[in-house]
Design a protein around this motif. Structure first.
Motif, short mmCIF file in Angstrom:
data_model
loop_
_atom_site.label_atom_id
_atom_site.label_comp_id
_atom_site.label_asym_id
_atom_site.label_seq_id
_atom_site.Cartn_x
_atom_site.Cartn_y
_atom_site.Cartn_z
N LEU A 154 0.84 -1.21 0.00
CA LEU A 154 0.00 0.00 0.00
C LEU A 154 0.87 1.26 0.00
N ALA A 155 1.93 1.23 0.79
CA ALA A 155 2.78 2.43 0.92
C ALA A 155 3.47 2.77 -0.41
N GLU A 156 3.84 1.70 -1.14
CA GLU A 156 4.61 1.92 -2.37
C GLU A 156 3.72 2.02 -3.61
N TRP A 157 2.43 1.86 -3.44
CA TRP A 157 1.55 1.77 -4.61
C TRP A 157 1.51 3.08 -5.41
N PRO A 158 1.67 3.03 -6.73
CA PRO A 158 1.55 4.24 -7.54
C PRO A 158 0.10 4.72 -7.52
N ARG A 159 -0.11 5.92 -6.98
CA ARG A 159 -1.46 6.44 -6.70
C ARG A 159 -2.39 6.48 -7.90
N GLN A 160 -1.83 6.62 -9.08
CA GLN A 160 -2.69 6.76 -10.28
C GLN A 160 -3.18 5.41 -10.80
N LYS A 161 -2.69 4.30 -10.21
CA LYS A 161 -3.11 2.98 -10.70
C LYS A 161 -4.17 2.37 -9.79
N GLY A 162 -5.33 2.16 -10.37
CA GLY A 162 -6.45 1.64 -9.59
C GLY A 162 -6.23 0.20 -9.13
N LEU A 163 -6.59 -0.07 -7.88
CA LEU A 163 -6.45 -1.41 -7.31
C LEU A 163 -7.84 -1.90 -6.90
N LEU A 164 -8.30 -2.94 -7.56
CA LEU A 164 -9.62 -3.48 -7.25
C LEU A 164 -9.48 -4.53 -6.15
N GLU A 177 -19.94 -4.12 -12.14
CA GLU A 177 -20.33 -2.72 -12.09
C GLU A 177 -19.10 -1.83 -11.82
N VAL A 178 -18.29 -2.26 -10.87
CA VAL A 178 -17.09 -1.46 -10.52
C VAL A 178 -16.16 -1.36 -11.73
N LEU A 179 -16.00 -2.45 -12.46
CA LEU A 179 -15.07 -2.43 -13.60
C LEU A 179 -15.61 -1.66 -14.79
N ARG A 180 -16.94 -1.53 -14.86
CA ARG A 180 -17.51 -0.86 -16.03
C ARG A 180 -17.92 0.58 -15.76
N GLU A 181 -17.77 1.01 -14.51
CA GLU A 181 -18.13 2.40 -14.20
C GLU A 181 -17.29 3.36 -15.03
N LYS A 182 -17.94 4.38 -15.53
CA LYS A 182 -17.23 5.37 -16.34
C LYS A 182 -16.73 6.49 -15.43
N THR A 183 -15.60 6.24 -14.79
CA THR A 183 -15.00 7.27 -13.94
C THR A 183 -13.52 7.35 -14.32
N ASP A 204 -9.96 -1.56 6.89
CA ASP A 204 -10.13 -0.11 7.07
C ASP A 204 -8.96 0.64 6.47
N LYS A 205 -7.76 0.13 6.71
CA LYS A 205 -6.55 0.78 6.20
C LYS A 205 -6.57 0.82 4.67
N MET A 206 -6.99 -0.29 4.08
CA MET A 206 -7.03 -0.34 2.61
C MET A 206 -8.01 0.67 2.07
N LEU A 207 -9.19 0.73 2.70
CA LEU A 207 -10.27 1.56 2.15
C LEU A 207 -10.02 3.06 2.33
N GLN A 208 -9.00 3.39 3.10
CA GLN A 208 -8.63 4.81 3.22
C GLN A 208 -7.93 5.33 1.97
N ASN A 209 -7.48 4.40 1.12
CA ASN A 209 -6.74 4.81 -0.08
C ASN A 209 -7.69 5.01 -1.25
N SER A 210 -7.58 6.16 -1.89
CA SER A 210 -8.53 6.46 -2.96
C SER A 210 -8.24 5.63 -4.22
N PHE A 211 -7.06 5.03 -4.31
CA PHE A 211 -6.80 4.18 -5.48
C PHE A 211 -7.44 2.80 -5.34
N ILE A 212 -7.95 2.51 -4.15
CA ILE A 212 -8.59 1.21 -3.92
C ILE A 212 -10.10 1.29 -4.05
N ARG A 213 -10.68 0.36 -4.82
CA ARG A 213 -12.14 0.21 -4.86
C ARG A 213 -12.49 -1.20 -4.42
#
Lengths: 246, 246
Positions: A154-164, A177-183, A204-213
């Protein structure tokens, strides 16, 4: 192409290059696939695309192949990584084999609180992914990273890359639905936890990161390796529609 | 529920019923799961839903459980069958295990022109599917049919039940599109061929049937068992959306 013998080699590939096979490759080519002098095969090294080659020398201890011509680069290789908790040996082996078939570009073994296996035989996993790549027609072989803790990932994750995140607690929306959302968020990796899931604190820790869905596969309980295979299958099904339309 | 010990039994289930476990069940309960007198478990028989039970007697040779109370019927069990060409033992085992986890209601082994394995150990496949059902929280166990030829399967097929054919030749639309099309056709089963696929003649014969729709998983070559697991995963992902919306 599907019936062609395919071989992954570690050397670089260019026309007229001659490659001596190692013992394992020689066994596969001559004993398992029963090729002989003059027979053709396909070689790839993960970088230089696919090439035709021919067996130009066979003796008891030696087999040389010669590169004949370039066939092509990889088409439509996907760029999806899989972050997975280390599982028991059989389950990890299966996950590596199937993830390779399903086109994963990078395999990232992870250690989290409930991970109960810590041994990784990197050579074994590499051999499994090479064999799967040879058999499924890939021109690349997935990169297998060193295991890291969830915290480090999590600490090293490149913020612009989405993590499902395949959330067993079911809080997420359905994966399709998550994979097909147009965002602006796009999945670059899929994260699957250990048998027994993540702890609430980890979640909880994971879900604090905006790159994680978070996403759910549905109400059915499946093993961790099945969850990973399912998620990659669904990702590919969406990609197949995009390719079909273009 | 996920950490509960679950046991499939062949007898009918009603409150206060006492069930003597067979050797295999006894081994699983006492040695593998290390339960003892007074411990609780969950039992199901594929018909009567899920029940709580308690171990009321253990001796060296005998273990009895008593049914305590009804927990519930199965929710959201899907009604999807899988028609698959018999594969090598390891691949068939994997397919049965994963298809069970993914909720298949019926497994139909098929023999086609390029099928190169004809042996089926029905007891082995049943044991695999029972174990997978116990572990994944299913309240049912898939029905495993006797192997039939492709010709017989097509001839006997109920015309109103849609059969989705995973067509390796790539002629079909992407599977996600076929499964989500709003037509009167609905998939009740998924059909996956042998390694090497169907012959052109078999393919033509299949496509003459209006209950069959061809679909593609994409350009990637995957093994037959992977194709089946992928297709079921995609089917479930669509079902998960439908459940989420309702």
């Amino acid at each position: 192409m599907s019936n062609r013998v395919r071989l992954f080699v570690e050397t670089s590939l260019r026309k007229d290059g001659i490659i001596p096979l190692n013992d394992k490759q020689m066994h596969y080519i001559t004993k398992v696939m029963r090729l002989g002098l003059g027979n053709k095969l396909v070689v790839f090294n993960g970088k230089d695309g696919e090439w035709h080659a021919e067996i130009i020398h066979i003796s008891k201890r030696l087999c040389n192949i010669k590169i004949i011509r370039f066939v092509g680069k990889s088409e439509n290789e996907s760029d999806i990584s899989l972050v997975f908790s280390l599982l028991k040996r059989g389950a990890t082996d299966l996950l590596v084999e199937k993830a390779t078939e399903l086109g994963v570009s990078r395999l990232c073994p992870m250690i989290s609180k409930r991970t109960n296996t810590f041994k990784v035989n990197a050579n074994r996993l590499k051999a499994i992914s090479i064999e799967a790549s040879e058999q499924c027609g890939r021109v690349t072989v997935p990169i297998i990273e060193q295991p890291k803790t969830l915290g480090n990932i999590l600490a090293e994750w490149p913020r612009q890359k989405g993590l499902l995140f395949l959330d067993e607690s079911g809080s997420g929306k359905p994966i399709l639905e998550v994979l097909r959302e147009k965002t602006s968020w796009q999945a670059h990796a899929i994260l699957v936890g250990p048998e027994g899931g993540f702890t609430p604190a980890e979640r909880d820790k994971m879900l604090q990161n905006s790159f994680i869905r978070p996403a759910t596969l549905g109400e059915r309980l499946v093993r961790a390796e099945t969850a990973a295979i399912s998620a990659l299958s669904i990702y590919n099904a969406i990609m197949a529609i995009d390719h079909y339309k273009n």
